[in-house]
Scaffold this active site. Sequence first.
Site, mmCIF file in Angstrom:
data_model
loop_
_atom_site.group_PDB
_atom_site.id
_atom_site.type_symbol
_atom_site.label_atom_id
_atom_site.label_comp_id
_atom_site.label_asym_id
_atom_site.label_seq_id
_atom_site.Cartn_x
_atom_site.Cartn_y
_atom_site.Cartn_z
ATOM 1 N N GLY A 165 0.813 -1.217 0.000
ATOM 2 C CA GLY A 165 0.000 0.000 0.000
ATOM 3 C C GLY A 165 0.844 1.264 0.000
ATOM 4 N N GLY A 166 0.545 2.130 0.966
ATOM 5 C CA GLY A 166 1.267 3.395 1.054
ATOM 6 C C GLY A 166 2.766 3.206 1.248
ATOM 7 N N GLY A 211 15.267 9.780 -35.154
ATOM 8 C CA GLY A 211 14.773 10.434 -33.937
ATOM 9 C C GLY A 211 15.660 10.131 -32.753
ATOM 10 N N ALA A 212 16.229 8.927 -32.741
ATOM 11 C CA ALA A 212 17.080 8.555 -31.604
ATOM 12 C C ALA A 212 18.334 9.429 -31.563
ATOM 13 C CB ALA A 212 17.449 7.084 -31.689
HETATM 14 C C1 HXC Z 1 -2.461 -3.459 10.635
HETATM 15 C C2 HXC Z 1 -0.931 -5.024 9.996
HETATM 16 C C3 HXC Z 1 -0.970 -4.561 8.681
HETATM 17 C C4 HXC Z 1 -1.819 -3.459 8.393
HETATM 18 C C5 HXC Z 1 0.419 -6.190 8.771
HETATM 19 N N1 HXC Z 1 -0.072 -6.042 10.015
HETATM 20 N N2 HXC Z 1 -0.134 -5.302 7.926
HETATM 21 N N3 HXC Z 1 -1.677 -4.484 10.975
HETATM 22 N N4 HXC Z 1 -2.545 -2.948 9.403
HETATM 23 N N5 HXC Z 1 -1.895 -2.942 7.163
HETATM 24 C C6 HXC Z 1 0.272 -6.796 11.222
HETATM 25 C C7 HXC Z 1 -0.311 -8.194 11.198
HETATM 26 O O1 HXC Z 1 -1.632 -8.196 11.729
HETATM 27 C C8 HXC Z 1 0.657 -8.909 12.163
HETATM 28 O O2 HXC Z 1 0.333 -8.539 13.479
HETATM 29 C C9 HXC Z 1 1.981 -8.239 11.811
HETATM 30 O O3 HXC Z 1 1.669 -7.003 11.208
HETATM 31 C C10 HXC Z 1 2.802 -9.046 10.826
HETATM 32 O O4 HXC Z 1 1.975 -9.329 9.695
HETATM 33 P P1 HXC Z 1 1.913 -10.787 9.050
HETATM 34 O O5 HXC Z 1 0.800 -10.812 8.103
HETATM 35 O O6 HXC Z 1 1.942 -11.837 10.141
HETATM 36 O O7 HXC Z 1 3.334 -10.820 8.312
HETATM 37 P P2 HXC Z 1 3.698 -11.471 6.915
HETATM 38 O O8 HXC Z 1 3.161 -12.866 6.823
HETATM 39 O O9 HXC Z 1 5.180 -11.247 6.779
HETATM 40 O O10 HXC Z 1 2.937 -10.635 5.794
HETATM 41 C C11 HXC Z 1 3.234 -9.263 5.603
HETATM 42 C C12 HXC Z 1 2.177 -8.656 4.643
HETATM 43 C C13 HXC Z 1 0.758 -8.898 5.213
HETATM 44 C C14 HXC Z 1 2.333 -9.311 3.266
HETATM 45 C C15 HXC Z 1 2.523 -7.163 4.521
HETATM 46 O O11 HXC Z 1 0.731 -8.528 6.590
HETATM 47 C C16 HXC Z 1 -0.274 -8.127 4.495
HETATM 48 O O12 HXC Z 1 -0.708 -8.533 3.423
HETATM 49 N N6 HXC Z 1 -0.751 -7.062 5.129
HETATM 50 C C17 HXC Z 1 -1.783 -6.187 4.531
HETATM 51 C C18 HXC Z 1 -1.164 -5.410 3.401
HETATM 52 C C19 HXC Z 1 -2.083 -4.437 2.732
HETATM 53 O O13 HXC Z 1 -2.975 -4.827 1.977
HETATM 54 N N7 HXC Z 1 -1.884 -3.152 3.034
HETATM 55 C C20 HXC Z 1 -2.568 -2.122 2.313
HETATM 56 C C21 HXC Z 1 -3.105 -1.172 3.268
HETATM 57 S S1 HXC Z 1 -3.900 0.094 2.323
HETATM 58 P P3 HXC Z 1 0.580 -9.514 14.731
HETATM 59 O O14 HXC Z 1 -0.053 -8.794 15.865
HETATM 60 O O15 HXC Z 1 -0.118 -10.798 14.370
HETATM 61 O O16 HXC Z 1 2.063 -9.658 14.817
HETATM 62 C C22 HXC Z 1 -2.788 1.321 2.155
HETATM 63 C C23 HXC Z 1 -3.360 2.506 1.410
HETATM 64 C C24 HXC Z 1 -2.371 3.559 1.149
HETATM 65 O O17 HXC Z 1 -1.702 1.283 2.584
HETATM 66 C C25 HXC Z 1 -2.785 4.459 0.033
HETATM 67 C C26 HXC Z 1 -2.024 4.229 -1.229
HETATM 68 C C27 HXC Z 1 -2.317 5.216 -2.308
#
Ligand code: HXC
Length: 479
Positions: free
Chosen positions: A145-146, A374-375
């Site tokens: 994401g961000g 052009g290149a």
């Molecule tokens: C809250 C999060 C989190 C999130 C991870 N965690 N991402 N908590 N918000 N976005 C937490 C998990 O709950 C977990 O907590 C710990 O971090 C580790 O995550 P895991 O999933 O166990 O780790 P891993 O297997 O290594 O996977 C990492 C990951 C996955 C691939 C990044 O966590 C994931 O897919 N997260 C969501 C990613 C996502 O879709 N983000 C987009 C957000 S939208 P615990 O307590 O269990 O340790 C965004 C919008 C921005 O960012 C705008 C853009 C223009």
Amino acid sequence: MTDVVDVRDQRLARVDALVDTGTFTEFGSQARHRVHAFEMQRKRPAGDGVVTGTARINGRPVGIFSQDPKSLGGSLGEMHAAKISRLLDKAARGRLPVVGLLDSGGARIQEGVAALDGYGEIFRRNVALSGRVPQVSVVLGPCAGGAVYSPALTDIVVMRRLDSYMFLTGPRVVKAVTFEDVTLEQLGGADMHAESSGVAHLVAEDTEHALELVQRVLDYLPGSCWDTPPVFAPQPPDPMPDIPSDHRLPYDVRGVIRGVVDGDSFLELHERFAPNIVVGFARVDGHAVGVVANQPYHLAGCLDIAASEKAARFVRMCDAFGLPLVTLVDVPGFLPGTGQEAGGAIRKGAKLLYAFAEATVPRVTVVLRKAFGGAYIVMNSRSLGADAVYSWPGAELAVMGAEGAVDVIYRRELQADPEQRPALIEGYRAEAMAPQIPAERLSIDEVVTPGETRDMVAATLASLRGGLHPEFRHDNLPQ
Ligand code: HXC
């Protein structure tokens, strides 16, 4: 007490490995989120998952943030975002380069729109700083994401090869939305981003290597666009290699680059993305430069969509930060075909044309064997404003290669008598591609031998150095 010290040391380990010993000054170490939903009051890590502060790298001041994957997955909530935004504000005030060490799942899901707004605040500042202070992003874990959009707004992205990923959203969400089964590597691994997407400029073998690369990158750049890069002791170049005189035979242009710039000073960026053009930082007589060179080893060195975008952003970055441009040309033209046209070759090729035409830094071009169509114009020609254009003996400049040219201008004659094609090609070569023509009409300034090239480039850049007026030129818009 021991636990507290250990946790703090762990949080700071990456920052400590990057900066000069004892120079890091942290702020916001006691910031905590204020969310009650989802039982979040039970998880309120000090610092809210990110370390922020200022330090020195190789003696020069920088701003740094480092996300902590062990605190709420390094996810970004309101306070986490506020700390990064405050750091970016400090960088604007103090004209400091910014290094971000990213290891974050993106917007903290539990904080909802507050987290999204936090990213908006960061993006806005990334853009406001673009072209003003260098911004370097280092990806040291799974980032989503961000946490990937912010790096994309910065100048340089370094990815650690193992266990680092960049994607808009991870495999679990991809599976839920599109039913596609993908691995982390396929979706956003360092190799994919180095080779296919072009998101990663540099790939590091491990964290230590990634941080070394950051130190190295910063050594080529000024602290801000109002400053000049550090000057190093001049080094002699490597010996200039022989290259094949037959224009159709390939060679590795990186040998020629090393024959022009200071020994060991060349740092290639985007090495595996669009390898038909080579870009990178280097030094000439100890002064930082940006190098752009066609690479006959790949696609005969022709320009295509990816090469145009890669080189355009590099040229704009160099211009924004006052790095002179050294362009080595050996180009048969733009890659023709439906794939390129439908993919926007006109629109995207125009980016490179625009970037060179706009650049106000000192600009030197050397045509090694050929520059067609052009290149020829795009690759920092005299007409686009190059300060000096040199060519090697025998280099050919023309609207197109002789074979293509005779097929167009002698179409009727060749229909009547195809046998005369070789003679017509020879005639065209003698008349339109004679090497003295560009020199006679000042399209090139001088014919120089390979052995003289380094000295000519160095002397030209030295003669232009006094004319540098560091000032804000433009941003470094993502391409
Ligand atoms: C809250 C999060 C989190 C999130 C991870 N965690 N991402 N908590 N918000 N976005 C937490 C998990 O709950 C977990 O907590 C710990 O971090 C580790 O995550 P895991 O999933 O166990 O780790 P891993 O297997 O290594 O996977 C990492 C990951 C996955 C691939 C990044 O966590 C994931 O897919 N997260 C969501 C990613 C996502 O879709 N983000 C987009 C957000 S939208 P615990 O307590 O269990 O340790 C965004 C919008 C921005 O960012 C705008 C853009 C223009």
